[in-house]
Design an enzyme around this catalytic site. Structure first.
Site, PDB file in Angstrom:
ATOM      1  N   ASN A 199     -19.818 -41.073 -70.782  1.00 60.85           N
ATOM      2  CA  ASN A 199     -18.407 -40.693 -70.795  1.00 60.85           C
ATOM      3  C   ASN A 199     -18.225 -39.199 -70.619  1.00 60.85           C
ATOM      4  O   ASN A 199     -17.246 -38.744 -70.003  1.00 60.85           O
ATOM      5  CB  ASN A 199     -17.746 -41.161 -72.092  1.00 60.85           C
ATOM      6  CG  ASN A 199     -16.271 -40.816 -72.156  1.00 60.85           C
ATOM      7  OD1 ASN A 199     -15.819 -40.148 -73.091  1.00 60.85           O
ATOM      8  ND2 ASN A 199     -15.507 -41.245 -71.169  1.00 60.85           N
ATOM      9  N   ASP A 200     -19.145 -38.399 -71.137  1.00 62.96           N
ATOM     10  CA  ASP A 200     -19.066 -36.955 -70.923  1.00 62.96           C
ATOM     11  C   ASP A 200     -19.177 -36.622 -69.438  1.00 62.96           C
ATOM     12  O   ASP A 200     -18.436 -35.786 -68.911  1.00 62.96           O
ATOM     13  CB  ASP A 200     -20.175 -36.239 -71.692  1.00 62.96           C
ATOM     14  CG  ASP A 200     -19.830 -36.021 -73.152  1.00 62.96           C
ATOM     15  OD1 ASP A 200     -18.645 -35.800 -73.460  1.00 62.96           O
ATOM     16  OD2 ASP A 200     -20.742 -36.069 -73.993  1.00 62.96           O
ATOM     17  N   TYR A 201     -20.111 -37.265 -68.763  1.00 66.82           N
ATOM     18  CA  TYR A 201     -20.299 -36.964 -67.343  1.00 66.82           C
ATOM     19  C   TYR A 201     -19.143 -37.493 -66.496  1.00 66.82           C
ATOM     20  O   TYR A 201     -18.724 -36.848 -65.526  1.00 66.82           O
ATOM     21  CB  TYR A 201     -21.644 -37.529 -66.869  1.00 66.82           C
ATOM     22  CG  TYR A 201     -22.820 -36.810 -67.481  1.00 66.82           C
ATOM     23  CD1 TYR A 201     -23.029 -35.451 -67.250  1.00 66.82           C
ATOM     24  CD2 TYR A 201     -23.713 -37.465 -68.318  1.00 66.82           C
ATOM     25  CE1 TYR A 201     -24.090 -34.773 -67.822  1.00 66.82           C
ATOM     26  CE2 TYR A 201     -24.778 -36.791 -68.899  1.00 66.82           C
ATOM     27  CZ  TYR A 201     -24.960 -35.448 -68.648  1.00 66.82           C
ATOM     28  OH  TYR A 201     -26.005 -34.775 -69.218  1.00 66.82           O
ATOM     29  N   GLN A 227     -10.974 -37.906 -72.415  1.00 64.86           N
ATOM     30  CA  GLN A 227     -12.200 -38.657 -72.171  1.00 64.86           C
ATOM     31  C   GLN A 227     -11.950 -40.160 -72.040  1.00 64.86           C
ATOM     32  O   GLN A 227     -12.539 -40.825 -71.177  1.00 64.86           O
ATOM     33  CB  GLN A 227     -13.205 -38.398 -73.298  1.00 64.86           C
ATOM     34  CG  GLN A 227     -13.836 -37.018 -73.270  1.00 64.86           C
ATOM     35  CD  GLN A 227     -14.821 -36.844 -74.416  1.00 64.86           C
ATOM     36  OE1 GLN A 227     -14.431 -36.714 -75.565  1.00 64.86           O
ATOM     37  NE2 GLN A 227     -16.101 -36.845 -74.102  1.00 64.86           N
TER      38      GLN A 227
END
Length: 418
Positions: A185-187, A217
Protein backbone atom coordinates in the site's frame (compact mmCIF):
# COMPACT_ATOMS: atom_id res chain seq x y z
CA UNK A 1 16.81 34.51 -6.72
CA UNK A 2 16.13 34.90 -10.43
CA UNK A 3 18.02 31.92 -11.83
CA UNK A 4 18.09 28.55 -10.16
CA UNK A 5 21.30 26.72 -9.43
CA UNK A 6 21.14 22.95 -9.10
CA UNK A 7 23.36 20.49 -7.28
CA UNK A 8 22.40 17.36 -9.19
CA UNK A 9 23.61 16.47 -12.69
CA UNK A 10 21.31 17.19 -15.61
CA UNK A 11 19.53 14.11 -16.95
CA UNK A 12 16.09 12.65 -17.51
CA UNK A 13 12.68 14.14 -18.28
CA UNK A 14 12.35 15.90 -14.90
CA UNK A 15 15.63 17.79 -15.11
CA UNK A 16 15.03 21.34 -13.85
CA UNK A 17 12.29 20.27 -11.43
CA UNK A 18 13.07 20.82 -7.75
CA UNK A 19 11.24 18.86 -5.08
CA UNK A 20 11.38 19.65 -1.36
CA UNK A 21 10.18 16.76 0.77
CA UNK A 22 9.83 15.96 4.43
CA UNK A 23 8.65 12.81 6.12
CA UNK A 24 9.66 9.22 6.54
CA UNK A 25 8.98 5.68 5.50
CA UNK A 26 7.72 4.73 3.01
CA UNK A 27 5.22 6.24 0.57
CA UNK A 28 6.41 9.84 0.32
CA UNK A 29 10.16 9.11 0.25
CA UNK A 30 9.60 6.46 -2.42
CA UNK A 31 7.52 8.86 -4.53
CA UNK A 32 10.34 11.40 -4.29
CA UNK A 33 12.85 8.70 -5.23
CA UNK A 34 10.93 7.92 -8.40
CA UNK A 35 11.08 11.58 -9.42
CA UNK A 36 14.77 11.73 -8.52
CA UNK A 37 15.54 8.62 -10.60
CA UNK A 38 14.36 10.56 -13.65
CA UNK A 39 16.20 13.80 -13.05
CA UNK A 40 14.32 15.87 -10.47
CA UNK A 41 16.46 17.47 -7.78
CA UNK A 42 15.04 16.16 -4.52
CA UNK A 43 15.99 17.88 -1.27
CA UNK A 44 14.98 15.56 1.54
CA UNK A 45 14.57 17.37 4.87
CA UNK A 46 15.63 15.16 7.78
CA UNK A 47 15.66 15.89 11.48
CA UNK A 48 19.21 16.55 12.76
CA UNK A 49 20.75 13.46 14.33
CA UNK A 50 17.62 11.38 13.64
CA UNK A 51 16.98 11.30 9.92
CA UNK A 52 14.34 9.46 7.95
CA UNK A 53 13.22 6.42 9.96
CA UNK A 54 13.66 4.36 6.79
CA UNK A 55 17.33 4.44 7.77
CA UNK A 56 16.60 2.22 10.78
CA UNK A 57 14.24 -0.29 9.16
CA UNK A 58 15.80 -3.76 9.54
CA UNK A 59 17.64 -5.60 8.07
CA UNK A 60 20.92 -3.69 8.02
CA UNK A 61 24.11 -3.64 6.00
CA UNK A 62 27.28 -3.05 7.99
CA UNK A 63 30.83 -1.94 7.28
CA UNK A 64 32.92 -1.64 10.40
CA UNK A 65 31.02 0.60 12.80
CA UNK A 66 28.78 1.96 10.02
CA UNK A 67 25.25 0.56 9.79
CA UNK A 68 22.38 1.40 7.46
CA UNK A 69 19.06 -0.13 6.42
CA UNK A 70 19.05 -2.09 3.19
CA UNK A 71 15.75 -0.29 2.45
CA UNK A 72 17.54 3.06 2.67
CA UNK A 73 20.28 1.77 0.37
CA UNK A 74 17.62 0.90 -2.24
CA UNK A 75 15.19 3.81 -1.93
CA UNK A 76 17.20 6.70 -0.46
CA UNK A 77 19.40 7.14 -3.53
CA UNK A 78 19.59 10.16 -5.84
CA UNK A 79 18.45 12.52 -3.06
CA UNK A 80 20.11 15.44 -1.31
CA UNK A 81 19.91 15.33 2.49
CA UNK A 82 19.22 18.59 4.34
CA UNK A 83 19.44 18.32 8.11
CA UNK A 84 16.85 20.76 9.48
CA UNK A 85 14.63 21.07 12.55
CA UNK A 86 11.49 21.79 10.54
CA UNK A 87 9.42 23.82 13.00
CA UNK A 88 8.38 27.25 11.80
CA UNK A 89 8.19 28.63 15.34
CA UNK A 90 11.89 29.31 14.80
CA UNK A 91 12.17 32.45 12.62
CA UNK A 92 15.42 31.24 11.08
CA UNK A 93 13.82 27.95 10.05
CA UNK A 94 10.80 29.74 8.61
CA UNK A 95 13.07 31.98 6.54
CA UNK A 96 15.09 28.99 5.33
CA UNK A 97 12.08 26.80 4.53
CA UNK A 98 10.20 29.53 2.72
CA UNK A 99 13.37 30.39 0.83
CA UNK A 100 13.61 26.83 -0.42
CA UNK A 101 9.96 26.79 -1.46
CA UNK A 102 10.45 29.94 -3.52
CA UNK A 103 13.08 28.03 -5.48
CA UNK A 104 11.05 24.82 -5.75
CA UNK A 105 8.28 23.33 -7.88
CA UNK A 106 6.97 20.72 -5.47
CA UNK A 107 6.64 20.22 -1.72
CA UNK A 108 5.82 16.66 -0.65
CA UNK A 109 5.19 15.41 2.88
CA UNK A 110 3.70 12.57 4.89
CA UNK A 111 4.05 14.06 8.38
CA UNK A 112 0.24 14.61 8.59
CA UNK A 113 0.07 16.93 11.61
CA UNK A 114 1.60 19.98 9.93
CA UNK A 115 -0.26 22.56 12.02
CA UNK A 116 1.93 21.64 14.99
CA UNK A 117 4.90 22.78 12.93
CA UNK A 118 3.25 25.98 11.72
CA UNK A 119 2.97 24.73 8.13
CA UNK A 120 -0.24 25.68 6.30
CA UNK A 121 -1.05 25.24 2.62
CA UNK A 122 -2.41 28.75 2.19
CA UNK A 123 0.84 30.24 3.53
CA UNK A 124 2.97 28.07 1.25
CA UNK A 125 0.98 29.10 -1.82
CA UNK A 126 1.46 32.73 -0.88
CA UNK A 127 5.20 32.15 -0.70
CA UNK A 128 5.15 30.43 -4.10
CA UNK A 129 1.85 30.64 -6.05
CA UNK A 130 3.14 28.04 -8.53
CA UNK A 131 3.94 25.46 -5.89
CA UNK A 132 2.53 21.93 -6.07
CA UNK A 133 1.86 20.65 -2.53
CA UNK A 134 1.42 16.90 -2.05
CA UNK A 135 0.13 15.40 1.19
CA UNK A 136 0.28 11.64 1.73
CA UNK A 137 -1.61 10.25 4.70
CA UNK A 138 -3.60 7.21 5.72
CA UNK A 139 -7.09 8.71 5.57
CA UNK A 140 -6.70 11.99 3.71
CA UNK A 141 -6.77 15.69 4.44
CA UNK A 142 -10.10 16.88 5.92
CA UNK A 143 -10.12 19.78 3.45
CA UNK A 144 -11.09 17.19 0.83
CA UNK A 145 -13.89 15.67 2.89
CA UNK A 146 -14.37 12.64 5.07
CA UNK A 147 -14.76 12.25 8.82
CA UNK A 148 -12.33 14.55 10.64
CA UNK A 149 -11.70 11.96 13.33
CA UNK A 150 -10.62 9.49 10.65
CA UNK A 151 -8.42 12.04 8.89
CA UNK A 152 -6.65 12.53 12.21
CA UNK A 153 -5.78 8.84 12.55
CA UNK A 154 -2.27 7.48 12.23
CA UNK A 155 -1.62 4.90 9.54
CA UNK A 156 0.80 2.38 8.14
CA UNK A 157 0.87 0.32 4.97
CA UNK A 158 -1.29 -2.49 6.37
CA UNK A 159 -3.90 0.00 7.59
CA UNK A 160 -4.52 1.11 4.01
CA UNK A 161 -4.80 -2.51 2.92
CA UNK A 162 -7.25 -3.21 5.74
CA UNK A 163 -9.50 -0.14 5.48
CA UNK A 164 -9.81 -0.30 1.69
CA UNK A 165 -10.89 -3.93 1.84
CA UNK A 166 -7.87 -5.09 -0.15
CA UNK A 167 -6.75 -7.42 2.65
CA UNK A 168 -10.17 -9.11 2.62
CA UNK A 169 -9.43 -10.38 -0.90
CA UNK A 170 -6.05 -11.93 -0.15
CA UNK A 171 -5.49 -15.32 1.43
CA UNK A 172 -7.19 -18.70 1.37
CA UNK A 173 -10.92 -19.25 1.80
CA UNK A 174 -11.85 -19.83 5.42
CA UNK A 175 -8.54 -18.45 6.68
CA UNK A 176 -7.44 -15.02 7.93
CA UNK A 177 -6.68 -12.22 5.46
CA UNK A 178 -3.08 -11.92 4.24
CA UNK A 179 -1.24 -8.58 4.20
CA UNK A 180 0.63 -8.17 0.91
CA UNK A 181 4.39 -7.75 1.26
CA UNK A 182 6.50 -5.71 1.25
CA UNK A 183 4.58 -2.51 2.04
CA UNK A 184 2.33 -2.80 -1.04
CA UNK A 185 0.00 0.00 0.00
CA UNK A 186 2.90 2.37 0.61
CA UNK A 187 4.23 1.79 -2.89
CA UNK A 188 0.76 2.07 -4.43
CA UNK A 189 0.31 5.37 -2.57
CA UNK A 190 3.68 6.55 -3.85
CA UNK A 191 2.59 5.87 -7.43
CA UNK A 192 -0.61 7.82 -6.81
CA UNK A 193 1.43 10.69 -5.39
CA UNK A 194 3.73 10.78 -8.41
CA UNK A 195 0.76 10.81 -10.76
CA UNK A 196 -0.94 13.56 -8.74
CA UNK A 197 2.20 15.67 -8.57
CA UNK A 198 2.85 15.41 -12.31
CA UNK A 199 -0.81 16.17 -13.11
CA UNK A 200 -0.70 19.27 -10.90
CA UNK A 201 2.69 20.25 -12.32
CA UNK A 202 1.24 20.04 -15.84
CA UNK A 203 -1.56 22.28 -14.61
CA UNK A 204 0.99 24.84 -13.44
CA UNK A 205 2.51 24.92 -16.92
CA UNK A 206 -0.92 25.75 -18.35
CA UNK A 207 -2.34 28.10 -15.72
CA UNK A 208 0.63 29.35 -13.68
CA UNK A 209 -1.21 28.34 -10.51
CA UNK A 210 -0.14 25.75 -7.98
CA UNK A 211 -2.50 23.47 -6.09
CA UNK A 212 -2.76 20.82 -3.40
CA UNK A 213 -2.61 17.08 -4.11
CA UNK A 214 -4.16 14.89 -1.42
CA UNK A 215 -3.26 11.19 -1.42
CA UNK A 216 -5.06 8.95 1.08
CA UNK A 217 -3.52 5.51 1.35
CA UNK A 218 -6.86 3.72 1.50
CA UNK A 219 -8.07 5.49 -1.66
CA UNK A 220 -4.85 4.71 -3.51
CA UNK A 221 -5.39 1.03 -2.71
CA UNK A 222 -9.11 1.23 -3.51
CA UNK A 223 -8.25 2.16 -7.11
CA UNK A 224 -6.66 -1.28 -7.49
CA UNK A 225 -9.75 -3.18 -6.35
CA UNK A 226 -10.98 -3.75 -9.92
CA UNK A 227 -14.67 -4.71 -9.84
CA UNK A 228 -14.86 -5.48 -6.10
CA UNK A 229 -17.07 -2.52 -5.17
CA UNK A 230 -19.23 -2.66 -8.31
CA UNK A 231 -19.77 -6.39 -7.80
CA UNK A 232 -21.33 -5.46 -4.48
CA UNK A 233 -23.28 -2.37 -5.59
CA UNK A 234 -24.71 -4.03 -8.72
CA UNK A 235 -24.82 -7.74 -7.82
CA UNK A 236 -25.04 -7.55 -4.02
CA UNK A 237 -22.10 -9.94 -3.87
CA UNK A 238 -19.24 -9.41 -1.42
CA UNK A 239 -16.03 -10.83 -2.85
CA UNK A 240 -13.68 -12.46 -0.40
CA UNK A 241 -10.67 -14.73 -0.22
CA UNK A 242 -10.30 -17.65 -2.56
CA UNK A 243 -6.60 -18.45 -2.61
CA UNK A 244 -4.35 -18.17 -5.64
CA UNK A 245 -6.69 -19.66 -8.20
CA UNK A 246 -9.31 -17.68 -10.05
CA UNK A 247 -12.91 -18.83 -9.52
CA UNK A 248 -13.96 -17.66 -12.98
CA UNK A 249 -11.27 -18.96 -15.37
CA UNK A 250 -8.66 -21.69 -15.61
CA UNK A 251 -5.87 -22.39 -15.54
CA UNK A 252 -5.07 -19.33 -13.46
CA UNK A 253 -3.00 -20.07 -10.37
CA UNK A 254 0.13 -21.63 -8.95
CA UNK A 255 1.04 -25.23 -9.75
CA UNK A 256 3.79 -27.43 -8.29
CA UNK A 257 6.47 -28.84 -10.58
CA UNK A 258 8.17 -32.18 -10.03
CA UNK A 259 11.36 -30.38 -8.93
CA UNK A 260 9.60 -28.45 -6.18
CA UNK A 261 8.95 -25.06 -7.78
CA UNK A 262 5.71 -23.11 -7.69
CA UNK A 263 4.85 -22.13 -11.25
CA UNK A 264 2.27 -19.50 -12.22
CA UNK A 265 0.17 -20.30 -15.28
CA UNK A 266 -2.63 -18.11 -16.62
CA UNK A 267 -4.97 -18.60 -19.58
CA UNK A 268 -7.76 -16.02 -19.84
CA UNK A 269 -10.12 -16.07 -22.78
CA UNK A 270 -10.79 -18.70 -25.46
CA UNK A 271 -7.66 -17.97 -27.50
CA UNK A 272 -5.10 -18.46 -24.74
CA UNK A 273 -7.13 -21.31 -23.25
CA UNK A 274 -7.05 -23.15 -26.59
CA UNK A 275 -3.28 -22.65 -26.87
CA UNK A 276 -2.83 -24.00 -23.35
CA UNK A 277 -4.93 -27.14 -23.91
CA UNK A 278 -3.05 -27.89 -27.14
CA UNK A 279 0.29 -27.04 -25.52
CA UNK A 280 -0.13 -29.66 -22.80
CA UNK A 281 -1.61 -32.22 -25.19
CA UNK A 282 -5.14 -32.40 -23.78
CA UNK A 283 -8.27 -33.12 -25.83
CA UNK A 284 -9.78 -29.71 -26.71
CA UNK A 285 -13.07 -31.26 -27.82
CA UNK A 286 -13.49 -32.90 -24.42
CA UNK A 287 -12.08 -30.01 -22.32
CA UNK A 288 -13.79 -27.27 -24.28
CA UNK A 289 -13.61 -23.63 -23.21
CA UNK A 290 -17.38 -23.49 -22.85
CA UNK A 291 -17.49 -26.53 -20.59
CA UNK A 292 -14.43 -25.76 -18.43
CA UNK A 293 -13.47 -22.07 -18.32
CA UNK A 294 -16.01 -19.62 -19.73
CA UNK A 295 -17.31 -18.61 -16.29
CA UNK A 296 -17.45 -19.57 -12.63
CA UNK A 297 -20.06 -22.25 -13.21
CA UNK A 298 -17.91 -23.93 -15.84
CA UNK A 299 -14.82 -23.83 -13.61
CA UNK A 300 -16.79 -25.36 -10.71
CA UNK A 301 -18.51 -28.00 -12.86
CA UNK A 302 -17.46 -31.68 -12.67
CA UNK A 303 -15.63 -31.39 -15.98
CA UNK A 304 -14.04 -28.14 -14.85
CA UNK A 305 -12.79 -29.84 -11.68
CA UNK A 306 -11.56 -32.76 -13.78
CA UNK A 307 -9.50 -30.35 -15.88
CA UNK A 308 -8.01 -28.73 -12.78
CA UNK A 309 -6.94 -32.12 -11.45
CA UNK A 310 -5.44 -33.02 -14.81
CA UNK A 311 -3.46 -29.74 -14.93
CA UNK A 312 -2.13 -30.40 -11.42
CA UNK A 313 -1.13 -33.91 -12.49
CA UNK A 314 0.56 -32.66 -15.68
CA UNK A 315 2.60 -30.05 -13.82
CA UNK A 316 3.61 -32.59 -11.15
CA UNK A 317 5.04 -34.75 -13.92
CA UNK A 318 7.24 -31.99 -15.36
CA UNK A 319 10.09 -29.81 -14.16
CA UNK A 320 9.71 -26.06 -13.87
CA UNK A 321 11.93 -25.62 -16.95
CA UNK A 322 9.77 -28.03 -18.93
CA UNK A 323 6.59 -26.24 -17.88
CA UNK A 324 7.99 -22.82 -18.75
CA UNK A 325 9.32 -24.03 -22.11
CA UNK A 326 6.02 -25.66 -23.04
CA UNK A 327 4.06 -22.56 -22.12
CA UNK A 328 6.50 -20.27 -23.95
CA UNK A 329 6.14 -22.38 -27.08
CA UNK A 330 2.35 -22.16 -26.80
CA UNK A 331 2.43 -18.41 -26.00
CA UNK A 332 0.72 -18.96 -22.64
CA UNK A 333 1.73 -16.63 -19.77
CA UNK A 334 3.85 -18.56 -17.26
CA UNK A 335 6.68 -18.12 -14.77
CA UNK A 336 8.12 -19.95 -11.84
CA UNK A 337 8.04 -18.01 -8.56
CA UNK A 338 11.53 -16.59 -8.23
CA UNK A 339 13.39 -15.85 -5.03
CA UNK A 340 15.52 -12.70 -4.73
CA UNK A 341 18.61 -14.84 -5.41
CA UNK A 342 17.08 -16.27 -8.57
CA UNK A 343 16.01 -12.82 -9.77
CA UNK A 344 19.44 -11.26 -9.18
CA UNK A 345 21.12 -14.12 -11.05
CA UNK A 346 18.59 -14.38 -13.88
CA UNK A 347 19.95 -13.54 -17.35
CA UNK A 348 16.80 -11.68 -18.38
CA UNK A 349 16.99 -9.28 -15.42
CA UNK A 350 20.69 -8.80 -16.10
CA UNK A 351 20.20 -8.47 -19.84
CA UNK A 352 18.04 -5.43 -19.10
CA UNK A 353 20.63 -3.99 -16.67
CA UNK A 354 18.12 -4.20 -13.84
CA UNK A 355 20.72 -4.60 -11.11
CA UNK A 356 23.28 -1.85 -10.85
CA UNK A 357 26.12 -0.84 -8.55
CA UNK A 358 26.57 2.51 -6.83
CA UNK A 359 28.31 3.84 -3.74
CA UNK A 360 26.21 4.14 -0.60
CA UNK A 361 27.19 7.36 1.13
CA UNK A 362 26.87 6.01 4.69
CA UNK A 363 28.80 2.78 4.20
CA UNK A 364 31.15 4.32 1.64
CA UNK A 365 31.15 1.12 -0.33
CA UNK A 366 29.66 -0.08 -3.58
CA UNK A 367 26.30 -1.78 -3.21
CA UNK A 368 24.22 -3.75 -5.69
CA UNK A 369 20.57 -2.76 -5.95
CA UNK A 370 17.62 -2.76 -8.33
CA UNK A 371 18.08 -0.11 -11.00
CA UNK A 372 15.83 2.09 -13.11
CA UNK A 373 12.33 1.26 -14.33
CA UNK A 374 10.61 2.02 -16.61
CA UNK A 375 13.09 2.30 -19.48
CA UNK A 376 12.99 5.47 -21.62
CA UNK A 377 14.65 5.60 -25.03
CA UNK A 378 15.33 9.33 -25.22
CA UNK A 379 15.57 10.69 -21.66
CA UNK A 380 16.41 7.71 -19.49
CA UNK A 381 16.73 7.81 -15.73
CA UNK A 382 19.90 6.93 -13.88
CA UNK A 383 21.43 6.68 -10.44
CA UNK A 384 23.93 9.49 -10.04
CA UNK A 385 24.66 8.85 -6.36
CA UNK A 386 23.80 6.39 -3.62
CA UNK A 387 21.65 7.23 -0.61
CA UNK A 388 23.11 10.16 1.36
CA UNK A 389 24.35 10.25 4.93
CA UNK A 390 22.21 12.37 7.28
CA UNK A 391 22.69 16.04 6.46
CA UNK A 392 25.39 15.29 3.91
CA UNK A 393 24.32 18.10 1.59
CA UNK A 394 23.16 20.72 4.13
CA UNK A 395 25.92 23.25 3.56
CA UNK A 396 25.91 22.87 -0.21
CA UNK A 397 22.13 23.37 -0.36
CA UNK A 398 22.17 26.45 1.84
CA UNK A 399 25.05 28.02 -0.06
CA UNK A 400 24.03 27.11 -3.61
CA UNK A 401 20.24 27.39 -3.45
CA UNK A 402 19.82 30.13 -0.83
CA UNK A 403 23.15 31.95 -0.99
CA UNK A 404 23.92 31.56 2.74
CA UNK A 405 27.48 32.27 3.89
CA UNK A 406 29.55 30.30 6.39
CA UNK A 407 28.68 32.62 9.27
CA UNK A 408 24.91 32.25 8.74
CA UNK A 409 25.23 28.49 8.48
CA UNK A 410 27.36 28.36 11.63
CA UNK A 411 24.74 30.36 13.54
CA UNK A 412 22.04 27.85 12.55
CA UNK A 413 24.25 24.97 13.59
CA UNK A 414 25.04 26.65 16.91
CA UNK A 415 21.31 26.79 17.66
CA UNK A 416 20.98 23.11 16.66
CA UNK A 417 18.52 24.02 13.90
CA UNK A 418 20.60 22.22 11.27
Amino acid sequence: MSKRKFLVPEFGPFSGMRVICSGSLIAMPFAAKLLADFGAEVIHIERPGVGDTLRILAPFAKVGDKTISTSWIQDGRNKLSLSLELNLKHPEVKELFYGLLKEADVFMENMVWLDKLGIYDEDLLKVNPKLVIAHISGFGNPAFGGLPEYCDRASYDMIGQAFSGWANLNGNAGEDPVIAKPWLNDYVSAMAAVFGVLAAYAGVQKTGKGQVVDVAQFEAQAQYMCDTYVTYTELNTVRSRGGNKSPTMQPYGLFKSNDGFNVAIGAFGPGVYTRFIKGVGFDLDYFSYKDCSIDGAAVASPKGRELDAKIIEWCAAHSADEIENAMAAAKVPCSRVNTAKEAVEHPHFNGRNDFITYEDQTLRKDVKAFGIAPKLSGTPGKVWRGAPAIGQDTDDILKTVLGYDDAKIAALREKKLI
